[in-house]
Structure formats: C-alpha cells, structure tokens
Motif scaffolding. Structure first.
Motif, PDB file in Angstrom:
ATOM      1  N   LEU A   1     -13.088  -1.759   0.678  1.00  0.00           N
ATOM      2  CA  LEU A   1     -11.712  -1.349   0.413  1.00  0.00           C
ATOM      3  C   LEU A   1     -10.757  -2.542   0.495  1.00  0.00           C
ATOM      4  O   LEU A   1      -9.709  -2.480   1.126  1.00  0.00           O
ATOM      5  CB  LEU A   1     -11.275  -0.254   1.401  1.00  0.00           C
ATOM      6  CG  LEU A   1     -12.115   1.030   1.389  1.00  0.00           C
ATOM      7  CD1 LEU A   1     -11.529   2.047   2.347  1.00  0.00           C
ATOM      8  CD2 LEU A   1     -12.217   1.618  -0.007  1.00  0.00           C
ATOM      9  N   GLU A   2     -11.102  -3.608  -0.162  1.00  0.00           N
ATOM     10  CA  GLU A   2     -10.317  -4.836  -0.054  1.00  0.00           C
ATOM     11  C   GLU A   2      -8.925  -4.713  -0.666  1.00  0.00           C
ATOM     12  O   GLU A   2      -8.022  -5.468  -0.304  1.00  0.00           O
ATOM     13  CB  GLU A   2     -11.071  -5.992  -0.701  1.00  0.00           C
ATOM     14  CG  GLU A   2     -11.415  -5.778  -2.161  1.00  0.00           C
ATOM     15  CD  GLU A   2     -12.258  -6.905  -2.743  1.00  0.00           C
ATOM     16  OE1 GLU A   2     -12.309  -7.014  -3.972  1.00  0.00           O
ATOM     17  OE2 GLU A   2     -12.852  -7.662  -1.954  1.00  0.00           O
ATOM     18  N   ARG A   3      -8.730  -3.727  -1.546  1.00  0.00           N
ATOM     19  CA  ARG A   3      -7.409  -3.569  -2.146  1.00  0.00           C
ATOM     20  C   ARG A   3      -6.440  -2.807  -1.261  1.00  0.00           C
ATOM     21  O   ARG A   3      -5.225  -2.992  -1.350  1.00  0.00           O
ATOM     22  CB  ARG A   3      -7.530  -2.859  -3.493  1.00  0.00           C
ATOM     23  CG  ARG A   3      -8.274  -3.671  -4.548  1.00  0.00           C
ATOM     24  CD  ARG A   3      -8.365  -2.904  -5.852  1.00  0.00           C
ATOM     25  NE  ARG A   3      -9.150  -3.636  -6.855  1.00  0.00           N
ATOM     26  CZ  ARG A   3      -9.474  -3.160  -8.046  1.00  0.00           C
ATOM     27  NH1 ARG A   3      -9.094  -1.926  -8.384  1.00  0.00           N
ATOM     28  NH2 ARG A   3     -10.180  -3.878  -8.890  1.00  0.00           N
ATOM     29  N   VAL A   4      -6.953  -1.894  -0.426  1.00  0.00           N
ATOM     30  CA  VAL A   4      -6.047  -1.110   0.424  1.00  0.00           C
ATOM     31  C   VAL A   4      -5.937  -1.665   1.835  1.00  0.00           C
ATOM     32  O   VAL A   4      -4.928  -1.446   2.511  1.00  0.00           O
ATOM     33  CB  VAL A   4      -6.464   0.386   0.475  1.00  0.00           C
ATOM     34  CG1 VAL A   4      -6.421   1.011  -0.895  1.00  0.00           C
ATOM     35  CG2 VAL A   4      -7.816   0.555   1.111  1.00  0.00           C
ATOM     36  N   ARG A   5      -6.938  -2.393   2.296  1.00  0.00           N
ATOM     37  CA  ARG A   5      -6.901  -2.895   3.677  1.00  0.00           C
ATOM     38  C   ARG A   5      -5.663  -3.750   3.985  1.00  0.00           C
ATOM     39  O   ARG A   5      -5.147  -3.694   5.100  1.00  0.00           O
ATOM     40  CB  ARG A   5      -8.167  -3.693   3.994  1.00  0.00           C
ATOM     41  CG  ARG A   5      -9.333  -2.818   4.367  1.00  0.00           C
ATOM     42  CD  ARG A   5     -10.463  -3.607   4.990  1.00  0.00           C
ATOM     43  NE  ARG A   5     -11.590  -2.753   5.280  1.00  0.00           N
ATOM     44  CZ  ARG A   5     -11.738  -2.062   6.396  1.00  0.00           C
ATOM     45  NH1 ARG A   5     -10.789  -2.112   7.307  1.00  0.00           N
ATOM     46  NH2 ARG A   5     -12.797  -1.307   6.587  1.00  0.00           N
TER      47      ARG A   5
ATOM     48  N   ARG B   1     -13.046   4.279   9.512  1.00  0.00           N
ATOM     49  CA  ARG B   1     -13.616   5.359   8.702  1.00  0.00           C
ATOM     50  C   ARG B   1     -14.023   6.539   9.584  1.00  0.00           C
ATOM     51  O   ARG B   1     -14.685   6.363  10.608  1.00  0.00           O
ATOM     52  CB  ARG B   1     -14.832   4.840   7.938  1.00  0.00           C
ATOM     53  CG  ARG B   1     -15.368   5.811   6.907  1.00  0.00           C
ATOM     54  CD  ARG B   1     -16.437   5.152   6.069  1.00  0.00           C
ATOM     55  NE  ARG B   1     -16.697   5.909   4.852  1.00  0.00           N
ATOM     56  CZ  ARG B   1     -17.177   5.383   3.744  1.00  0.00           C
ATOM     57  NH1 ARG B   1     -17.414   4.081   3.688  1.00  0.00           N
ATOM     58  NH2 ARG B   1     -17.409   6.122   2.689  1.00  0.00           N
TER      59      ARG B   1
ATOM     60  N   ASP C   1      -9.568   2.076  -5.231  1.00  0.00           N
ATOM     61  CA  ASP C   1     -10.383   1.038  -4.598  1.00  0.00           C
ATOM     62  C   ASP C   1     -11.788   1.592  -4.379  1.00  0.00           C
ATOM     63  O   ASP C   1     -11.949   2.749  -3.988  1.00  0.00           O
ATOM     64  CB  ASP C   1      -9.776   0.632  -3.245  1.00  0.00           C
ATOM     65  CG  ASP C   1     -10.300  -0.708  -2.750  1.00  0.00           C
ATOM     66  OD1 ASP C   1     -11.243  -1.244  -3.358  1.00  0.00           O
ATOM     67  OD2 ASP C   1      -9.760  -1.213  -1.761  1.00  0.00           O
ATOM     68  N   GLY C   2     -12.784   0.786  -4.654  1.00  0.00           N
ATOM     69  CA  GLY C   2     -14.159   1.187  -4.382  1.00  0.00           C
ATOM     70  C   GLY C   2     -14.596   2.459  -5.086  1.00  0.00           C
ATOM     71  O   GLY C   2     -15.436   3.205  -4.576  1.00  0.00           O
TER      72      GLY C   2
ATOM     73  N   PHE D   1      -6.875   6.816  -3.336  1.00  0.00           N
ATOM     74  CA  PHE D   1      -6.458   7.009  -1.951  1.00  0.00           C
ATOM     75  C   PHE D   1      -4.981   7.341  -1.857  1.00  0.00           C
ATOM     76  O   PHE D   1      -4.157   6.856  -2.642  1.00  0.00           O
ATOM     77  CB  PHE D   1      -6.731   5.743  -1.121  1.00  0.00           C
ATOM     78  CG  PHE D   1      -8.186   5.415  -0.991  1.00  0.00           C
ATOM     79  CD1 PHE D   1      -8.963   6.032  -0.024  1.00  0.00           C
ATOM     80  CD2 PHE D   1      -8.788   4.492  -1.841  1.00  0.00           C
ATOM     81  CE1 PHE D   1     -10.315   5.742   0.088  1.00  0.00           C
ATOM     82  CE2 PHE D   1     -10.131   4.186  -1.726  1.00  0.00           C
ATOM     83  CZ  PHE D   1     -10.900   4.814  -0.757  1.00  0.00           C
TER      84      PHE D   1
ATOM     85  N   TRP E   1     -10.062   8.190   6.364  1.00  0.00           N
ATOM     86  CA  TRP E   1      -9.932   7.061   7.268  1.00  0.00           C
ATOM     87  C   TRP E   1      -8.741   7.292   8.200  1.00  0.00           C
ATOM     88  O   TRP E   1      -7.735   7.888   7.802  1.00  0.00           O
ATOM     89  CB  TRP E   1      -9.692   5.760   6.488  1.00  0.00           C
ATOM     90  CG  TRP E   1     -10.896   5.160   5.852  1.00  0.00           C
ATOM     91  CD1 TRP E   1     -11.600   4.071   6.256  1.00  0.00           C
ATOM     92  CD2 TRP E   1     -11.540   5.597   4.638  1.00  0.00           C
ATOM     93  NE1 TRP E   1     -12.639   3.805   5.390  1.00  0.00           N
ATOM     94  CE2 TRP E   1     -12.630   4.734   4.384  1.00  0.00           C
ATOM     95  CE3 TRP E   1     -11.306   6.645   3.754  1.00  0.00           C
ATOM     96  CZ2 TRP E   1     -13.469   4.868   3.295  1.00  0.00           C
ATOM     97  CZ3 TRP E   1     -12.156   6.804   2.666  1.00  0.00           C
ATOM     98  CH2 TRP E   1     -13.221   5.925   2.446  1.00  0.00           C
TER      99      TRP E   1
ATOM    100  N   GLY F   1      -9.344   9.962   0.645  1.00  0.00           N
ATOM    101  CA  GLY F   1      -9.912   9.498  -0.604  1.00  0.00           C
ATOM    102  C   GLY F   1     -10.386  10.652  -1.467  1.00  0.00           C
ATOM    103  O   GLY F   1     -10.695  11.735  -0.967  1.00  0.00           O
TER     104      GLY F   1
END
Length: 312
Positions: free
Chosen positions: A22-26, A34, A90-91, A95, A40, A54
């Motif tokens: 989830l590098e775009r939302v982190r 999680r 993301d992924g 979300f 999450w 999600g």
C-alpha cells in the motif's frame, strides 16, 4: 492547500514505511495496521484515528460515502484523505476512511440489543428514503436466494456427511425450495421500493452496529440496495429468532409499519422460513460445518415447528 513541506514530509514518511505494501496510501498515515483483508486501523497524518476500508469495487465505497453524508445520524462517518480525495486506489483495491467510533457491537442474545437494532434500522430507513445514487442498485431477493441455494446444494454434494446429517440438510433444502417457489408475488414490492427510492442496509448483523452510551450507528453498507424495507427486518428476525425460542411474539406489537407488514402479510411472513443463516454459514465457513450441523440439529425441533407454522 497542499504545501511543498507537507509533500516532503509525506515522502519521508513513505520511505520509512517503504515495505512495498500500500505504498500509495501509507504516506497519509502515521500508523497503519491491518485487521483483515479489507480493513486497516490507522491514524492519519492529521492525527485523526480512522479505519481504512478497502473494496474491489469503488462503487461500493462511493455509495457508503454517500450514505455517510446523507444519513449522518444512523450511518458511520466517512472522511477524506488529508489531500482531499475521498477514494484512493492501491494494490488492486479502492480505499476510503471511516472515522473511528469507540464502542461495542450488539449482542442479539440480549433483548435490549435486539430492540436497539430494530429501532436503528427503522431510523436508517427513514433517513435514507428518497436518496438517489448512481451507485445504489435494486435487488432481486428471488434471484439472490435461488443462487445461494444452488451454491449450497453444490457444496453439500462434495461433502462427506452421515445419513442423519444428510436427512437434516435435505429437509432445509426442501424448505428453501418451497419458499422460493412462492416468491414471485414480492416482485411488485421491489418495483415499488425502487420507485420510492427505499434503501435497505442489506446486512444488519450484530457486528454491523457500533454502540456507545449516547450513540448507535450502522457500519459496512456494502450490501445497501434499493429494496423493500421489510427485507432488512426479515433478515433481522432471521438472525434473532434463535435467541427468542423461534417465537415472533417479541415483534407482534411493534410500532414499526414494515415490521408489522412482515408479520401480517402471509407472503412476507413465509420468507422467514428460508434458512438463510444455514446456507450463509455453510458457504462462508467451510471449516465450521461440523459445528454448524450440530447447532442445526439442536435447534431443529423448535425451528421445524416454527417453519411448519408459517408455511401451512
């Protein structure tokens, strides 16, 4: 407005958490943990505690955000990400963020909780009626239940069971088939519900309510649809009847018109015989099928008498 310094802070935070997941939302979170495949627990960089939900379908989240805006007294609050976006992809998932509400889920073995759930669903119906959304669709209960029964029969056919268990299962298959055979008359109710924009939550399970002393809210509106309000109450009764000795007395004097309609209209009342819980648990939890069969056998005397009384 997003400043240059804020962007740098986000990039640095992303590097610290750069595990490729989830590098775009982190970067929008100070903390993100999680809970399950689609939920999450986290804290946004603004300091707000949220659950990040999600979904494979963005429409599912959009309709819940819509319900959050228009049904704030009965549905959990969604908030945007710190950059103002309501949805992120993301992924392979979409979300959205739900504001955390501290409280407990309901317990349908408690009469007061059964009453709370019934009243809250009625409140949600009143608050949402007439709401137009391109992401909320009509539902065909006949099609839904037919498909569930077909899946159940297919799964049963591939499971090793004893002769007594086979007899029990066959009884509940025959009940499902009998109920479905008389459902064509409810299609007019569904057409009227679509015309009047009646919205149901679609899954009023005990864990889809969050309760604290001064507030009760519904969560998880993934299955919200345009449908007769009676459908939510039929599902509530189906989930609550095992805690009421398979008696409808608790609802017989209800002030809620849709509840009374469920009990007074034979076409609707007979839908309570459909063993939705049995089929659902069998399909959703294969590892728990032995325990489920034990439970069904234990309640069979009371339940079969109840079924016979409303299908006669």
């Amino acid at each position: 407005m997003i400043t240059w310094a804020w962007k740098v802070a986000m990039q640095n935070h992303a590097k610290e958490k750069g595990d490729g997941i989830l590098e775009r939302v982190r970067p929008f979170f100070l903390h993100l943990e999680r809970i399950n495949s689609f939920v999450w627990n986290g804290k946004l960089i603004t300091g707000v505690a949220v659950y990040m939900k999600g979904s494979v379908k963005k429409e599912s989240l959009r309709k819940q955000i819509h319900l959050s805006h228009h049904c704030s007294a009965s549905f959990i609050t969604f908030i945007p990400f710190p950059d103002g976006d309501w949805l992120k992809k993301d992924g392979g998932l979409y979300f959205a963020c739900m504001k955390t509400m501290k409280g407990r889920t309901l317990n349908y073995s408690l009469k007061e909780d059964r009453l709370l759930a019934t009243e809250k669903v009625a409140h949600f119906h009143q608050e949402s009626i007439g709401l137009v959304s391109k992401d909320i669709f009509p539902v065909s209960l006949t099609r839904k239940w037919t498909n569930r029964l077909i899946r159940f029969k297919n799964e049963v056919g591939s499971t090793l069971i004893s002769a007594n268990e086979k007899q029990l299962i066959q009884y509940y298959i025959s009940v499902g088939e009998e109920v479905i055979s008389g459902m064509t008359a409810i299609e007019e109710l569904e057409r009227n519900a679509l015309r009047d924009k009646c919205i149901v939550h679609g899954d009023p399970a005990h864990h889809n309510f969050i309760f604290r002393t001064d507030e009760l809210l519904l969560i998880d509106g993934d299955l919200a649809n345009y449908a007769p309000h009676e459908y939510d109450f039929l599902q509530l009764m189906n989930r609550m009847l095992p805690h009421c000795n398979w008696s409808l007395d608790e609802w017989s004097r209800s002030h809620i018109p849709s509840v009374r309609h469920c009990l007074e209209n034979p076409l609707l009342c007979r839908l309570l015989a459909y063993p939705a819980d049995f089929y659902r648990e069998w399909l959703m939890n294969p590892s728990g099928r032995n325990a489920l069969l034990v439970k069904m056998a234990q309640q069979n005397d009371l339940r079969s008498r109840f079924i016979n009384s409303i299908l006669k």
